[in-house]
Design an enzyme around this catalytic site. Sequence first.
Site, PDB file in Angstrom:
ATOM      1  N   GLY A  13     -17.165  11.996 -18.085  1.00 34.82           N
ATOM      2  CA  GLY A  13     -18.605  12.197 -18.158  1.00 34.82           C
ATOM      3  C   GLY A  13     -19.122  12.176 -19.585  1.00 34.82           C
ATOM      4  N   GLY A  15     -22.158  12.897 -20.680  1.00 40.44           N
ATOM      5  CA  GLY A  15     -23.405  13.642 -20.818  1.00 40.44           C
ATOM      6  C   GLY A  15     -23.320  14.563 -22.026  1.00 40.44           C
ATOM      7  CG  PHE A  16     -26.701  16.939 -23.139  1.00 46.42           C
ATOM      8  CD1 PHE A  16     -27.163  16.487 -24.359  1.00 46.42           C
ATOM      9  CD2 PHE A  16     -27.540  16.840 -22.037  1.00 46.42           C
ATOM     10  CE1 PHE A  16     -28.439  15.952 -24.493  1.00 46.42           C
ATOM     11  CE2 PHE A  16     -28.814  16.311 -22.156  1.00 46.42           C
ATOM     12  CZ  PHE A  16     -29.262  15.862 -23.378  1.00 46.42           C
ATOM     13  N   GLY A  17     -22.281  17.700 -22.321  1.00 49.71           N
ATOM     14  CA  GLY A  17     -21.031  18.450 -22.447  1.00 49.71           C
ATOM     15  C   GLY A  17     -19.879  17.566 -22.898  1.00 49.71           C
ATOM     16  CB  VAL A  81     -12.975   9.956 -11.874  1.00 42.32           C
ATOM     17  CG1 VAL A  81     -11.952  10.990 -11.436  1.00 42.32           C
ATOM     18  CG2 VAL A  81     -12.804   9.585 -13.341  1.00 42.32           C
ATOM     19  CD  GLU A 172     -39.569  17.241 -17.548  1.00 44.76           C
ATOM     20  OE1 GLU A 172     -39.652  17.976 -18.541  1.00 44.76           O
ATOM     21  OE2 GLU A 172     -38.496  16.705 -17.206  1.00 44.76           O
ATOM     22  CG  ASP A 301     -25.869  20.533 -15.043  1.00 45.79           C
ATOM     23  OD1 ASP A 301     -25.979  21.484 -15.828  1.00 45.79           O
ATOM     24  OD2 ASP A 301     -26.733  19.642 -14.914  1.00 45.79           O
ATOM     25  CB  ALA A 317     -29.254  19.911 -22.494  1.00 50.72           C
TER      26      ALA A 317
END
Lengths: 444, 444
Positions: A13, A15-17, A81, A172, A301, A317
């Site tokens: 992944g 993403g941010f992590g 995966v 938003e 997450d 995030a």
Amino acid sequence: MTDTRSARVVVIGGGFGGLETVSHLKHQPVQILLLDRKNHHTFQPLLYQVATAGLSPAEIAAPLRSIVSKQKNTEVLLAEVTGFDLARKIVHTVDAEIEYDYLVVAAGARHSYFAHDEWEPLAPGLKTVEDALEIRRRVLLAFEEAERQAALHGHHQDITFAIVGGGPTGVELAGTISEVARTSLPRDFRNIDPTHTRVILIEAGPRVLAAFPEDLSASAEQQLHKLGVEVRTSTMVTQILPHEIHMGDVVLPTSVTLWAAGVFASPLGRALSEQVDRAGRVPVQPDLTLPNHPEVFVIGDLATIKNPDGKPVPGVAPAAMQMGRFVAKTISDDLAHRPRTNFVYNDKGNLATIGRNAAVAQFPGFKLTGYFAWLSWLFIHILFLIGFRNRLLVMIEWAWSYLTYKRSARLITDEVGRLREQRSSPDSHNAETPPVEVIERRSA
Amino acid sequence: MTDTRSARVVVIGGGFGGLETVSHLKHQPVQILLLDRKNHHTFQPLLYQVATAGLSPAEIAAPLRSIVSKQKNTEVLLAEVTGFDLARKIVHTVDAEIEYDYLVVAAGARHSYFAHDEWEPLAPGLKTVEDALEIRRRVLLAFEEAERQAALHGHHQDITFAIVGGGPTGVELAGTISEVARTSLPRDFRNIDPTHTRVILIEAGPRVLAAFPEDLSASAEQQLHKLGVEVRTSTMVTQILPHEIHMGDVVLPTSVTLWAAGVFASPLGRALSEQVDRAGRVPVQPDLTLPNHPEVFVIGDLATIKNPDGKPVPGVAPAAMQMGRFVAKTISDDLAHRPRTNFVYNDKGNLATIGRNAAVAQFPGFKLTGYFAWLSWLFIHILFLIGFRNRLLVMIEWAWSYLTYKRSARLITDEVGRLREQRSSPDSHNAETPPVEVIERRSA
């Protein structure tokens, strides 16, 4: 952990992590393999800007390869995966097995329709660039369709957007769609009045932005009202149909329905653990690992963990990024034979944007609403965007759109054939139809 | 023509020709209705930059509504025209009839596969934003797939791009893909060497850029060689299969095949005239009208006409724009009871770009090649881009990419599931598959 000179770290992944894990292992003697189903990192906090035609996908997404280009100990692979063999320390992908010494699973979450999967094609959510483009297409087509009706037949159906879910994404989307309808579009249409657009935000709980203090929720609701959004709290959506939604006995005709009501973690969570919670998240140890598998980290997450004070770490995030940095530190500690520590989430504040000059912000010790909250939001999000070029372009786009009220990315990238098809068969949203080929060909 | 205070002008197609017609009627007492199947004008000369990940769609396309927003006598409708009733002066759309006093058909052209429509899914052409994104996806995936093979299995198939057709589009695609492979990508891949990418440009005629003088064709071929492109002229493609193309007895394995070999006019041409030429174009009178229909203009790539000197007017943007302006002038002449004049194409030059610092340019009286041709090309194309914002952003993107060798829009916006599918079933390119949903959902 034994001292391996080049321990193999597989990160799932981008993403941010995942990216934080990778970048904080830059100077460690490890071999990193970053796997993702997409070739790009998506800056999810700005996806709503793509969905509302303010930004282009390439301004908020960057190829993973480019991001880690200079980090020599890292490879990137586009791969899907499918599962794990934790005993053999192997990741299964569609057509290969990949060995690891450390595994970091940061596969995130997607929408959850609460056992109503049939709602998905009728009410798309906002997690990927593709999602954002689909929402943009539907929102813009709703105005085009009304204009077409009005021009050809002299009248048109009301334009009504229903947004289900009053968390940050719902708020938003609702605020920005209403703002766009009231400020960007009116001058471009001749037969309809976009300022009459109804935008309805529906929240099952008693208030929007439930993760914020009550006074900020109240402020958010006021700011939404000012932007023209109708907020319905304590209201449960019970049915979604192609052009209406039901809230108990109340039936609301809709042009477009959007989903921002729930997320469910990646199914990789269940491939890792039988103990996932109701949102599919994996409970992790204080060092973010699986029980009995100190070499397997689950973050972002996909993980669920409580802070020492008993408060659950939120799925945001900053939390994912702190987890990523913690994992990198823990692996470094292992390699240096230092003892591991426990993860503690450091809450530096929470921001939610609503629309032009409208936002709420909660920092340790003080709160902001309105213009200054919005400025903080803007500043922090440009700061955290990946890549100097993106920061520059996004600043220009925002300045442009702030000064001119124009939205620059109002492209419907699909064939109008699809519009026709939707009219004739309103429940065909989910069929990915090939573009209608109007031009015939023949031997030339 | 009678003196109608508000003659109704229906323009079909928001390309170069249609938009010029509209904008030059700005101050005339007419009601203009602009119909298009898309909501945006596409600046086609820069589409290859989207296809090669240098620009984003919103940087080269602009909503038609925004373009004519301030022109009060003009409406825009998203509509699909299905035919005409010339006697009753009516345009048929999918669900409405639209009356006109003047009709301007500027519906353009699309690819022609020369009676081999089955090649289309295997070798996409480049006419729309969607085409460009599909080409970008395939080109980027070819490198990702090779990297994946090399990382997991230790070897990979050669990366070979075949571009069929040596006109301006084929030349710019071949040059730019080769340049990207040799300059932008190498640092980002660990297991493959993108500089070994083969890019083969195949032209049936004896030289590339046949519309240019022979010495410029020769220069273009040299510049292509310098960028690493193999040029095969006088070579006919006889078969296209998922991963190979045939040129007579020669079989070339390919990663991706692109089509730039021919265009065929919109079928609206045949709805207007039974006299269309082999490319589907409508022969028009010297005032660009249909015989016996002085109120019906056909312009741009849909029309065929010769200049007084006997040379056919080329199917290029400047010709379409001059035709659009001529139509606006002719309608204005009618309204002012001035006699009509004849259209004469004024050839101000011809440019073709090849890659970084590489282009050819032919102006009346002089020719340029290489760096200065490329600078002229750059300058003129930024100048003609619609919208100040686009000009600014494109200049920034180009400066960025010129200085850093980076391509900013390297996004594969589709699911990796598609990659898998293509591997297992290589001839499934044409199936528009819905994104693979990996995340399962359940009641939460």
